[in-house]
Design a protein around this motif. Sequence first.
Motif, PDB file in Angstrom:
ATOM      1  N   UNK A   1      51.911  41.241  39.937  1.00 13.67           N
ATOM      2  CA  UNK A   1      50.776  40.396  41.000  1.00 13.67           C
ATOM      3  C   UNK A   1      50.310  39.203  40.175  1.00 13.67           C
ATOM      4  N   UNK A   2      50.199  39.290  38.603  1.00 13.56           N
ATOM      5  CA  UNK A   2      49.567  37.987  38.155  1.00 13.56           C
ATOM      6  C   UNK A   2      50.816  36.582  38.650  1.00 13.56           C
ATOM      7  N   UNK A   3      52.319  36.914  38.524  1.00  5.62           N
ATOM      8  CA  UNK A   3      53.133  36.006  38.793  1.00  5.62           C
ATOM      9  C   UNK A   3      52.835  35.606  40.317  1.00  5.62           C
ATOM     10  N   UNK A   4      52.402  36.536  41.169  1.00  6.93           N
ATOM     11  CA  UNK A   4      52.098  36.122  42.565  1.00  6.93           C
ATOM     12  C   UNK A   4      50.993  35.304  42.781  1.00  6.93           C
ATOM     13  N   UNK A   5      50.225  34.961  41.861  1.00  2.39           N
ATOM     14  CA  UNK A   5      48.798  34.182  41.905  1.00  2.39           C
ATOM     15  C   UNK A   5      47.600  34.970  41.540  1.00  2.39           C
ATOM     16  N   UNK A   6      47.670  36.400  41.207  1.00  2.00           N
ATOM     17  CA  UNK A   6      46.393  37.054  41.155  1.00  2.00           C
ATOM     18  C   UNK A   6      45.753  36.627  39.752  1.00  2.00           C
ATOM     19  N   UNK A   7      44.550  36.908  39.538  1.00  2.00           N
ATOM     20  CA  UNK A   7      43.840  36.580  38.426  1.00  2.00           C
ATOM     21  C   UNK A   7      43.607  37.559  37.399  1.00  2.00           C
TER      22      UNK A   7
ATOM     23  N   UNK B   1      47.127  37.757  51.477  1.00  2.00           N
ATOM     24  CA  UNK B   1      45.951  36.757  50.870  1.00  2.00           C
ATOM     25  C   UNK B   1      46.182  35.889  49.673  1.00  2.00           C
ATOM     26  N   UNK B   2      46.835  36.339  48.811  1.00  2.00           N
ATOM     27  CA  UNK B   2      46.979  35.432  47.728  1.00  2.00           C
ATOM     28  C   UNK B   2      47.343  33.936  47.809  1.00  2.00           C
ATOM     29  N   UNK B   3      48.502  33.869  48.623  1.00  2.00           N
ATOM     30  CA  UNK B   3      48.809  32.403  49.065  1.00  2.00           C
ATOM     31  C   UNK B   3      47.768  31.571  49.812  1.00  2.00           C
ATOM     32  N   UNK B   4      46.787  32.497  50.516  1.00  2.00           N
ATOM     33  CA  UNK B   4      46.020  31.664  51.198  1.00  2.00           C
ATOM     34  C   UNK B   4      44.529  31.519  50.767  1.00  2.00           C
TER      35      UNK B   4
END
Length: 336
Positions: free
Chosen positions: A186-192, A162-165
């Motif tokens: 998870x933050x580096x993966x794009x989570x807030x 979900x994060x990339x989408x």
Amino acid sequence: MLHRLWRRGTDFLGCRYALLGGAMTWVSERNLVAAISNAGGFGVIACGAMEPDRLAEEIEATRALTDRPFGVNLILMHPRLDRLIDVCADFGTSHVVLAGGLPSRATLAKLKDGGARTLCFAPNRGIAARLVRAGADALILEGSEAGGHIGAVSTLVLAQEILPAVTDVPVFIAGGIGHGEAIAAFLRMGASGCQLGTRFACAEESIAHPAFKQAFLRASARDAVPSAQIDPAFKVIPVRALANAATRRFAETQVEVIGRYRRGELDHEAASLEIEHFWAGALRRAVIEGDVEGGSLMAGQSVGLVTAVEPCATIVQDLVAQASAACARALPPAAR
């Protein structure tokens, strides 16, 4: 670097650290919620089965303990959901987390008209997109490692799916998180930001019974298991909790009740209700009364990372320090 990575989350929540306290029934009440917010995180009241007047009392009591932002978790199947939403609006609740199903556009619109930002749980990419289109202000991805009612997919897989989408709204990750290293990843993966429940259940400010906390301190990740379903014809909603005498009795009860159904002593509805009602009051027995064998010890697999009863401020600072160190290690040597 850490503050840059979760800046979107902290701006959205209005707090120093983008760490939400998972809403745990009987546990996430005024004392723990205020303590998490006072420590720089974001506490969330677990409304659960509260009636509107009781929720109003809890919000008011929490406000007496903190001047920091906090939210309210509402269960969508609550029979008085509309009135609970009115209570949140009356008190100017800034954020509402919706759980237990998929909210309608009308529900999301009513909350937003009342001034609240909405956070919704997304179990897959399709529903995540649908929730964003319906007006959700943020999403929470909670994997099967979490405590309590769980889905079928792990936290890491949900994040990758979900994060990339989904980039239109902040996305927070939950389920099995108990160390800052995971938060940083998870933050580096794009989570807030991230949501944690099990780690806070044993906080000093948690009103959970000492015996409940001790059960957590003794447990390992392998002890937190989903509830068993004996027969596919009798659906059991999976709940992750520490194995104890009650979980063993639940399996035995299913066998006994299904046997009575097969012999024609019960119809399907009556048998299903007996199975469903087995856990009635079990969480309160464990959390409030300290019945760690006959109650429900809802816990995520991160329970093995809970090693001491500590103040919320210590827990939050440890997580932040761990996440900061992990972010620093990820930088190239020249940038450190």
